[in-house]
Structure formats: C-alpha cells, structure tokens
Scaffold this active site. Structure first.
Site, mmCIF file in Angstrom:
data_model
loop_
_atom_site.group_PDB
_atom_site.id
_atom_site.type_symbol
_atom_site.label_atom_id
_atom_site.label_comp_id
_atom_site.label_asym_id
_atom_site.label_seq_id
_atom_site.Cartn_x
_atom_site.Cartn_y
_atom_site.Cartn_z
ATOM 1 N N TYR A 1 29.907 21.388 -68.837
ATOM 2 C CA TYR A 1 30.190 20.208 -69.648
ATOM 3 C C TYR A 1 30.833 20.611 -70.973
ATOM 4 O O TYR A 1 31.867 20.069 -71.377
ATOM 5 C CB TYR A 1 28.892 19.435 -69.903
ATOM 6 C CG TYR A 1 29.072 18.158 -70.680
ATOM 7 C CD1 TYR A 1 29.571 17.015 -70.050
ATOM 8 C CD2 TYR A 1 28.755 18.073 -72.029
ATOM 9 C CE1 TYR A 1 29.735 15.835 -70.759
ATOM 10 C CE2 TYR A 1 28.917 16.906 -72.743
ATOM 11 C CZ TYR A 1 29.410 15.786 -72.100
ATOM 12 O OH TYR A 1 29.572 14.620 -72.810
ATOM 13 N N ASN B 1 38.330 8.066 -70.424
ATOM 14 C CA ASN B 1 36.916 8.114 -70.788
ATOM 15 C C ASN B 1 36.025 8.666 -69.678
ATOM 16 O O ASN B 1 34.873 8.997 -69.929
ATOM 17 C CB ASN B 1 36.481 6.681 -71.162
ATOM 18 C CG ASN B 1 34.984 6.533 -71.289
ATOM 19 O OD1 ASN B 1 34.378 7.039 -72.225
ATOM 20 N ND2 ASN B 1 34.376 5.847 -70.324
ATOM 21 N N LYS C 1 34.693 19.808 -72.396
ATOM 22 C CA LYS C 1 34.938 19.003 -73.588
ATOM 23 C C LYS C 1 35.707 19.776 -74.668
ATOM 24 O O LYS C 1 36.496 19.188 -75.417
ATOM 25 C CB LYS C 1 33.605 18.475 -74.135
ATOM 26 C CG LYS C 1 32.908 17.496 -73.185
ATOM 27 C CD LYS C 1 33.795 16.306 -72.808
ATOM 28 C CE LYS C 1 33.062 15.280 -71.968
ATOM 29 N NZ LYS C 1 33.889 14.097 -71.669
ATOM 30 N N ASP D 1 37.409 2.475 -62.228
ATOM 31 C CA ASP D 1 36.081 3.090 -62.103
ATOM 32 C C ASP D 1 35.854 3.478 -60.657
ATOM 33 O O ASP D 1 36.299 2.767 -59.740
ATOM 34 C CB ASP D 1 34.985 2.118 -62.571
ATOM 35 C CG ASP D 1 33.719 2.832 -63.000
ATOM 36 O OD1 ASP D 1 33.120 3.540 -62.162
ATOM 37 O OD2 ASP D 1 33.318 2.672 -64.166
ATOM 38 N N ASP E 1 39.193 7.073 -57.968
ATOM 39 C CA ASP E 1 38.690 8.400 -58.286
ATOM 40 C C ASP E 1 39.700 9.052 -59.223
ATOM 41 O O ASP E 1 40.871 9.231 -58.858
ATOM 42 C CB ASP E 1 38.546 9.218 -56.996
ATOM 43 C CG ASP E 1 38.090 10.649 -57.221
ATOM 44 O OD1 ASP E 1 38.020 11.088 -58.389
ATOM 45 O OD2 ASP E 1 37.814 11.338 -56.221
ATOM 46 N N VAL E 2 39.282 9.423 -60.429
ATOM 47 C CA VAL E 2 40.229 9.931 -61.419
ATOM 48 C C VAL E 2 40.845 11.269 -61.010
ATOM 49 O O VAL E 2 41.837 11.701 -61.611
ATOM 50 C CB VAL E 2 39.575 10.080 -62.818
ATOM 51 C CG1 VAL E 2 39.151 8.719 -63.354
ATOM 52 C CG2 VAL E 2 38.412 11.062 -62.796
#
Length: 253
Positions: free
Chosen positions: A145, A79, A149, A33, A52-53
């Site tokens: 967004y 996620n 997705k 996270d 940090d993804v």
C-alpha cells in the site's frame, strides 16, 4: 460549478463523498466502480458505469462514452484503491503485492492516460489522484500500500510537469486515517498482528495527529472540489495531506 467530473470507486466511501460534493456544487457527475451494487444505490441523476480500473479496454471505452455524451471531461478523480495486506514484508505473497499495485497505481495510470488526450484537445483539465499519508511516510506492515501511494505521488508530479503546458493541472490528496469500514478493517488486522485491541490502535492513529482526530470522507471530498475549481487554477503538482497533521505515522498500541 459547471464541471464534468469522473470519479473512480465513486459508489462508496471517499469516492461517494466526492460525487455527492461535486453534485452539490453543481457539477455533472459520472461514477465508475467495480461494485455494481454500490452503483445501483447512487442517485439516478449521476451517470454510472461498472468497471474494473485495471481493464484498459474498458477504461478506453468509458472515455469514448463520456466524450460522446458530454463532449469532454473537466476533472478526473482517480480515487480507486485497495488496502492490500497488513503484514510483515517477509510474509507478503507476490500475488497480493501485485494486486495492490495494479489497482492503486496501474488503475490511476490508465485513467490518466486515457483522460489526457481529451483534456489536451480542450487545453484544460484537472487530474486529482487519491494518495495517502502512507505516500508521505513509511508505514510498517503496509509495504504494498505504501509503495503504491508513494508511486501515485511520483506519477502526479510527472503529470503536472508534462501536462501543465496544455492547461491541465495535477494534484494528489493524501488522506490520513479516514473514519469508515476500510480503516476499521485495517485497524482490526493491526490489532490482531500486534496482539492488542482495536481501540488501542484507534487511539494510536488519532494520537499521532496534532488535531487528535481521524478525518471524514467529506473532508477529502471538500478538498477535491476545491482542487477542481477555478479558485485553484494555479494549484498544480501538489501533495496535499488532509489528515489533521500526522506527527507519528507508526502508532504505538
């Protein structure tokens, strides 16, 4: 469930609910996270990494640690995501667009990329991507967004086809309106943009489902545990909505 599970954005919200559900099912849990404070509140029995993804070097280093500690990984729950701006497309700054896609899409790509070699070696694994009903329908005023997705679902379909011969499954979970702080922030922005109230927006979202209800983070987590389980051994390439059946993706408020 004797599984080794990595969950991004696992310190709070849906990710935290997933981590709790997997832990309760008997899995070993590792959460990553960007929020170090959220990680600090996690149980000490979980492995925890601030990350940090979008930082590929950090992602690669995390997988090296996981494999050194656990010897492999059975389930990846990619996620992590952000809501992005809620605004008409002509007012959205390019920087906001890019940031939303970087976190939501590129982050999932990086984790899938670096999980894949380890799962291929063991010829098994489950990759679960958190998408959204915004990845099934278009949503007004949510261009970055929704685009991210939809792309998540395309990425998942490709992963399922590419990795299936190695015994690796890929699926997407598409939450609907989820009770919690993130949805409250979205509803507040929509109410402001439409000149109405938060309660009217809430009623629009709930009324747009056949179950007339928001969903909980625990509902999403339960689906993730199922998709990671041996009971779902032939469930792959699926876009699974957990949303109370969305009928109207454009709530009128």
């Amino acid at each position: 469930m004797d599984k080794r599970v990595l969950i991004t954005a696992g310190g709070s919200g849906i990710g935290r609910a997933m981590a709790e559900a997997f832990h309760k099912a008997g899995a070993r849990v590792w959460v990553a996270d960007v929020d170090a404070g959220a990680l600090a509140s996690c149980p000490p029995t979980w492995e925890r990494t601030p990350l940090d993804v979008c930082d590929e070097a950090a992602v690669e280093a995390l997988f090296a640690r996981i494999c050194a500690s656990w010897g492999g990984l059975d389930t990846l729950c990619a996620n992590a995501g952000i809501a992005g701006p809620t605004a008409p497309i002509e007012t959205i700054e390019v920087a906001a667009w890019r940031h939303c896609l970087a976190v939501n899409l590129e982050g999932a790509f990086l984790f899938a990329k670096h999980a894949t070699p380890h799962m291929k070696t063991q010829r098994s694994g489950a990759i679960i991507l958190t998408s959204s009903t915004a990845g099934i329908y278009g949503y007004p005023n949510r261009a970055p967004y929704s685009a991210s997705k939809w792309a998540i679902n395309g990425l998942m379909k490709t992963l399922a086809m590419e990795l299936g011969p190695y015994g690796i499954r890929g699926n997407s979970i598409c939450p609907g309106a989820v009770e919690g702080p993130r949805m409250e922030a979205v509803m507040a922005r929509e109410a402001a943009a439409k000149g109405t109230t938060r309660d009217a927006i809430y009623a629009g979202y709930a009324g747009g489902t056949s179950m007339r209800s928001f969903v909980s983070a625990e509902d999403i987590a339960a689906m993730a545990v199922f998709l990671a389980s041996d009971a779902a051994r032939l469930v792959s390439g699926q876009i699974i909505a957990v949303d109370g059946h969305t009928e109207n993706p454009d709530p009128k408020a």
